[in-house]
Design a protein around this motif. Structure first.
Motif, mmCIF file in Angstrom:
data_model
loop_
_atom_site.group_PDB
_atom_site.id
_atom_site.type_symbol
_atom_site.label_atom_id
_atom_site.label_comp_id
_atom_site.label_asym_id
_atom_site.label_seq_id
_atom_site.Cartn_x
_atom_site.Cartn_y
_atom_site.Cartn_z
ATOM 1 N N ASP A 195 2.865 -1.412 4.108
ATOM 2 C CA ASP A 195 1.611 -2.027 4.538
ATOM 3 C C ASP A 195 0.795 -1.036 5.369
ATOM 4 N N ILE A 196 1.481 -0.251 6.189
ATOM 5 C CA ILE A 196 0.791 0.670 7.088
ATOM 6 C C ILE A 196 0.231 1.882 6.342
ATOM 7 N N LEU A 197 0.759 2.179 5.168
ATOM 8 C CA LEU A 197 0.293 3.329 4.397
ATOM 9 C C LEU A 197 -0.621 2.927 3.249
ATOM 10 N N LEU A 198 -0.201 1.931 2.469
ATOM 11 C CA LEU A 198 -0.893 1.586 1.230
ATOM 12 C C LEU A 198 -1.548 0.211 1.252
ATOM 13 N N LYS A 199 -1.189 -0.595 2.226
ATOM 14 C CA LYS A 199 -1.653 -1.981 2.285
ATOM 15 C C LYS A 199 -1.359 -2.715 0.974
ATOM 16 N N LYS A 200 -0.115 -2.522 0.500
ATOM 17 C CA LYS A 200 0.373 -3.240 -0.676
ATOM 18 C C LYS A 200 1.079 -4.538 -0.280
ATOM 19 N N TRP A 201 1.226 -4.754 1.035
ATOM 20 C CA TRP A 201 1.799 -5.978 1.580
ATOM 21 C C TRP A 201 3.248 -6.175 1.164
ATOM 22 N N GLU A 202 3.977 -5.079 1.228
ATOM 23 C CA GLU A 202 5.407 -5.096 0.961
ATOM 24 C C GLU A 202 6.153 -6.001 1.936
#
Length: 431
Positions: A195-202
């Motif tokens: 989330d902190i890198l890609l904002k993919k909401w892992e």
């Protein structure tokens, strides 16, 4: 409930599908329905019976890439037929103890498609559903999910006594630990979600407030670090059970426990934060993810009790009319939008388990009762269960989901975050 080296298990590889014999102890949908009609308050039971039927309705015959029948997130999920993420863990726990065979099948399905890297897919999208996908697909490399499934394995073993199944899951657990160590180790200690890198909401928390202002970087997240602590803790237990060396996992669990207690905690606030918020008071908010050190059992008893009293059972923070508010009510970032204020029953369930880790039956019962009371009230009014609920007791359909998308209301008939049978069962154990 609190949660050897990769070489020990990595050489074992993926074993063949497990054959689960049909026995009287295997359970059935009929037994789940019967349980729904006897647990909890009478006012809850029509809703619980609906949930039991919804589990069966959401279950599909075995099909690639699964060896067993598979349960989707719920027929109302707007992005189509999907399996996995932390949703399936909630569904697994919900059907225990009435249908342990089905629960085991979902656990085996969950690890079936583990990548060679050790990544366990987040959501696997299947053909059909509201989104009408025409093929199977999932992210193979950059997006996992919160690794709560070993907790469900532990619950399954406690329920059935089938401890031999641990040998089947140990390899997958060690390989997933290896993936986290290789891909999610934070620069300053601990672990992070992408989330902190890609904002993919892992992390499972789409558009969570923690990542609004923070700069990109491999910085420790309180939820990811607590979840990996759980992996180490359970791996040590399983290694000992299997006659393997548990020293590595014990050591790593102890190190992470100390890290959580000292580096992700601000004594002046009595609050757990992500590493960047510990360092910068301007970035401190009140997201519910701060409870994961209690769920994992990593918090000290003193830290846990202070957190429970100051935050979890505080009506100005997380104990809203429908708990648990995903952002503390007094936080300036609180709003009636998905994961930024509304309440998810799955998180009320984990909050209750967190309280029980520290002997706080009073707090667990209070949280469960309020969440189930309002869920049943909304069911009587609408005839469905909702993806998430209005934290102030209002109508779920008035909440925002994702304002920038065409799906801006909570999903109906959403099972993945509604372990309502498990909540009622737990509530009964506390009366």
């Amino acid at each position: 409930m609190s949660l050897g080296t990769a070489k020990q298990a990595g050489a074992q590889g993926q074993s063949a599908p497990v054959s689960v014999a049909r026995t009287a102890a295997a359970g059935s949908w009929a037994e789940l329905t019967a349980e729904a009609n006897r647990v909890g308050k009478p006012a809850w039971r029509p809703m619980l019976a609906y949930v039991a039927a919804l589990h069966q309705r959401a279950t599909h015959p075995a099909a690639p890439p699964f060896d067993y029948e598979w349960e989707d997130l719920g027929p109302g999920y707007v992005y189509g037929n999907a399996f996995g993420h932390w949703d399936v863990v909630h569904e697994i726990i919900d059907v225990l103890p009435s249908y342990p065979e089905h629960a085991l099948h979902q656990l085996l399905n969950d690890i079936k498609n583990q990548e060679p890297t050790g990544l366990i897919p987040g959501s696997i999208y299947m053909p059909g559903g509201l989104a009408r996908h025409d093929s199977v697909y999932w992210n193979h490399s950059t997006q996992g999910h919160p690794p709560l499934w070993p907790v469900a394995v532990q619950d399954y073993v406690r329920q059935t006594g089938d401890s031999a199944i641990v040998g089947r899951f140990y390899t997958a657990l060690v390989r997933q630990i290896t993936w986290f160590e290789n891909n999610r180790r934070a620069a300053n200690g601990g672990f992070f979600y992408n989330d902190i890198l890609l904002k993919k909401w892992e992390s499972g928390v789409d558009e969570g407030i923690r990542f609004d202002d923070v700069a990109k970087g491999a910085l420790a997240c309180v939820d990811a670090t607590s979840h990996v602590y759980t992996l180490y803790h359970i791996a040590a237990q399983w290694a000992r059970q299997l006659g393997l060396d548990a020293d590595y996992y014990n050591q790593r669990a102890a190190e992470l426990r100390t890290y959580i207690q000292t580096r992700l905690y601000v004594p002046a606030d009595g609050m757990f934060y992500d590493s960047w918020a510990v360092q910068n008071p301007a970035l401190r908010n009140l997201p519910f993810e701060s409870m994961w050190p209690l769920v994992s059992g990593a918090a000290t008893p003193e830290q846990a009790n202070r957190y429970i009293d100051s935050y979890l059972v505080n009506p100005k923070v997380f104990l809203t009319e429908h708990p648990v508010a995903t952002v503390g009510r007094r936080d300036p970032k609180f709003e009636l939008r998905m994961w930024r204020g509304p309440a998810w029953n799955s998180m009320a369930y984990w909050a209750a388990r967190a309280c029980l880790n520290y002997g706080r039956r009073d707090a667990a019962r209070l949280i469960l009762e309020k969440a189930l009371d309002d869920s049943a009230r909304q069911f009587r009014r609408t005839g469905t269960i909702w993806e998430f609920y209005h934290p102030l007791g209002g109508h779920p359909e008035t909440l925002q989901r994702k304002p920038t998308s065409k799906y801006n209301v909570p999903c109906r008939d959403y099972l993945g975050h509604n372990p309502l049978l498990a909540m009622a069962r737990l509530y009964d154990s506390l009366r």
